[in-house]
Design a protein around this motif. Structure first.
Motif, PDB file in Angstrom:
ATOM      1  N   LEU A  47      -9.928 -33.787 -21.678  1.00 46.21           N
ATOM      2  CA  LEU A  47     -10.211 -33.315 -20.343  1.00 46.21           C
ATOM      3  C   LEU A  47      -9.395 -32.068 -20.052  1.00 46.21           C
ATOM      4  N   VAL A  48     -10.042 -31.068 -19.455  1.00 48.10           N
ATOM      5  CA  VAL A  48      -9.338 -29.861 -19.015  1.00 48.10           C
ATOM      6  C   VAL A  48      -9.170 -29.884 -17.505  1.00 48.10           C
ATOM      7  N   ALA A  49     -10.280 -30.047 -16.790  1.00 51.61           N
ATOM      8  CA  ALA A  49     -10.228 -30.045 -15.328  1.00 51.61           C
ATOM      9  C   ALA A  49     -11.502 -30.654 -14.776  1.00 51.61           C
ATOM     10  N   THR A  50     -11.385 -31.298 -13.624  1.00 49.95           N
ATOM     11  CA  THR A  50     -12.553 -31.838 -12.941  1.00 49.95           C
ATOM     12  C   THR A  50     -12.483 -31.482 -11.465  1.00 49.95           C
ATOM     13  N   ILE A  51     -13.655 -31.448 -10.834  1.00 47.68           N
ATOM     14  CA  ILE A  51     -13.733 -31.230  -9.395  1.00 47.68           C
ATOM     15  C   ILE A  51     -14.779 -32.183  -8.840  1.00 47.68           C
ATOM     16  N   LEU A  52     -14.407 -32.903  -7.776  1.00 47.84           N
ATOM     17  CA  LEU A  52     -15.309 -33.827  -7.127  1.00 47.84           C
ATOM     18  C   LEU A  52     -16.073 -33.128  -6.015  1.00 47.84           C
ATOM     19  N   SER A  53     -17.107 -33.784  -5.533  1.00 46.98           N
ATOM     20  CA  SER A  53     -17.954 -33.165  -4.516  1.00 46.98           C
ATOM     21  C   SER A  53     -17.186 -32.806  -3.253  1.00 46.98           C
ATOM     22  N   GLY A  54     -16.114 -33.523  -2.972  1.00 44.83           N
ATOM     23  CA  GLY A  54     -15.321 -33.219  -1.788  1.00 44.83           C
ATOM     24  C   GLY A  54     -14.310 -32.117  -2.010  1.00 44.83           C
ATOM     25  N   GLY A  55     -14.240 -31.620  -3.232  1.00 46.80           N
ATOM     26  CA  GLY A  55     -13.327 -30.532  -3.541  1.00 46.80           C
ATOM     27  C   GLY A  55     -12.041 -30.939  -4.223  1.00 46.80           C
ATOM     28  N   HIS A  56     -11.808 -32.247  -4.381  1.00 43.10           N
ATOM     29  CA  HIS A  56     -10.591 -32.698  -5.049  1.00 43.10           C
ATOM     30  C   HIS A  56     -10.624 -32.281  -6.514  1.00 43.10           C
ATOM     31  N   THR A  57      -9.511 -31.753  -6.991  1.00 44.36           N
ATOM     32  CA  THR A  57      -9.440 -31.283  -8.368  1.00 44.36           C
ATOM     33  C   THR A  57      -8.386 -32.039  -9.160  1.00 44.36           C
ATOM     34  N   ASN A  58      -8.574 -32.038 -10.475  1.00 44.37           N
ATOM     35  CA  ASN A  58      -7.633 -32.690 -11.379  1.00 44.37           C
ATOM     36  C   ASN A  58      -7.524 -31.837 -12.631  1.00 44.37           C
ATOM     37  N   TYR A  59      -6.294 -31.678 -13.151  1.00 47.78           N
ATOM     38  CA  TYR A  59      -6.076 -30.823 -14.313  1.00 47.78           C
ATOM     39  C   TYR A  59      -5.260 -31.542 -15.377  1.00 47.78           C
ATOM     40  N   ALA A  60      -5.513 -31.188 -16.615  1.00 43.18           N
ATOM     41  CA  ALA A  60      -4.641 -31.616 -17.693  1.00 43.18           C
ATOM     42  C   ALA A  60      -3.291 -30.925 -17.519  1.00 43.18           C
ATOM     43  N   ASP A  61      -2.224 -31.614 -17.885  1.00 39.98           N
ATOM     44  CA  ASP A  61      -0.884 -31.031 -17.723  1.00 39.98           C
ATOM     45  C   ASP A  61      -0.767 -29.702 -18.468  1.00 39.98           C
ATOM     46  N   SER A  62      -1.456 -29.595 -19.580  1.00 38.26           N
ATOM     47  CA  SER A  62      -1.324 -28.409 -20.425  1.00 38.26           C
ATOM     48  C   SER A  62      -1.926 -27.145 -19.806  1.00 38.26           C
ATOM     49  N   VAL A  63      -2.750 -27.312 -18.761  1.00 36.67           N
ATOM     50  CA  VAL A  63      -3.384 -26.136 -18.153  1.00 36.67           C
ATOM     51  C   VAL A  63      -2.989 -25.929 -16.694  1.00 36.67           C
ATOM     52  N   LYS A  64      -2.221 -26.827 -16.136  1.00 35.72           N
ATOM     53  CA  LYS A  64      -1.819 -26.696 -14.730  1.00 35.72           C
ATOM     54  C   LYS A  64      -1.086 -25.382 -14.506  1.00 35.72           C
ATOM     55  N   GLY A  65      -1.469 -24.716 -13.448  1.00 37.90           N
ATOM     56  CA  GLY A  65      -0.847 -23.442 -13.121  1.00 37.90           C
ATOM     57  C   GLY A  65      -1.472 -22.254 -13.825  1.00 37.90           C
TER      58      GLY A  65
END
Length: 122
Positions: A47-65
């Motif tokens: 996983l690299v990153a996801t975005i939900l319909s409400g706008g919530h995002t999630n990132y792998a630690d290796s790509v944060k920032g």
């Protein structure tokens, strides 16, 4: 049937930037989530990153920032802005889209694109 197409991959030097796009098409009723995954040679897909319909995002630690995921709900499109790229970011990047589709009915779907190659090398 929902089709997913990625674009924007290419070759870049370390420290450079790329912007990936993911377009979903078909009789889409609603999209719950869009996400980017990558598969590097000799490694498992991650996983690299996801975005939900409400706008919530999630990132792998290796790509944060360094990476930012965003979406255009009206166009059923997601983007992945990648900055400060490193050689270890080299991989095939895949887009995944989850939601419901159908005309006159609603059925869940989970669709993948064919992938786009990102190469970071000097």
């Amino acid at each position: 049937q929902v089709q997913v197409v990625e674009s924007g991959g290419g070759s870049v030097q370390p420290g450079g930037s790329l912007r990936l796009s993911c377009a979903a098409s078909g009789t889409i009723n609603v999209i719950y989530a869009m996400g980017w995954y990558r598969h590097a040679p000799g490694k498992q897909r991650e996983l690299v990153a996801t975005i939900l319909s409400g706008g919530h995002t999630n990132y792998a630690d290796s790509v944060k920032g360094r990476f930012t995921i965003s979406e255009d709900n009206a166009e059923n499109t997601a983007y992945l802005q990648m900055s400060s790229l490193k050689p270890e970011d080299t991989a095939v990047y895949y887009c995944n889209v989850e939601g419901t589709s159908g005309s006159g009915f609603s059925r869940k779907f989970n669709s993948w694109g064919q992938g786009t190659q990102v190469t970071v090398s000097s």
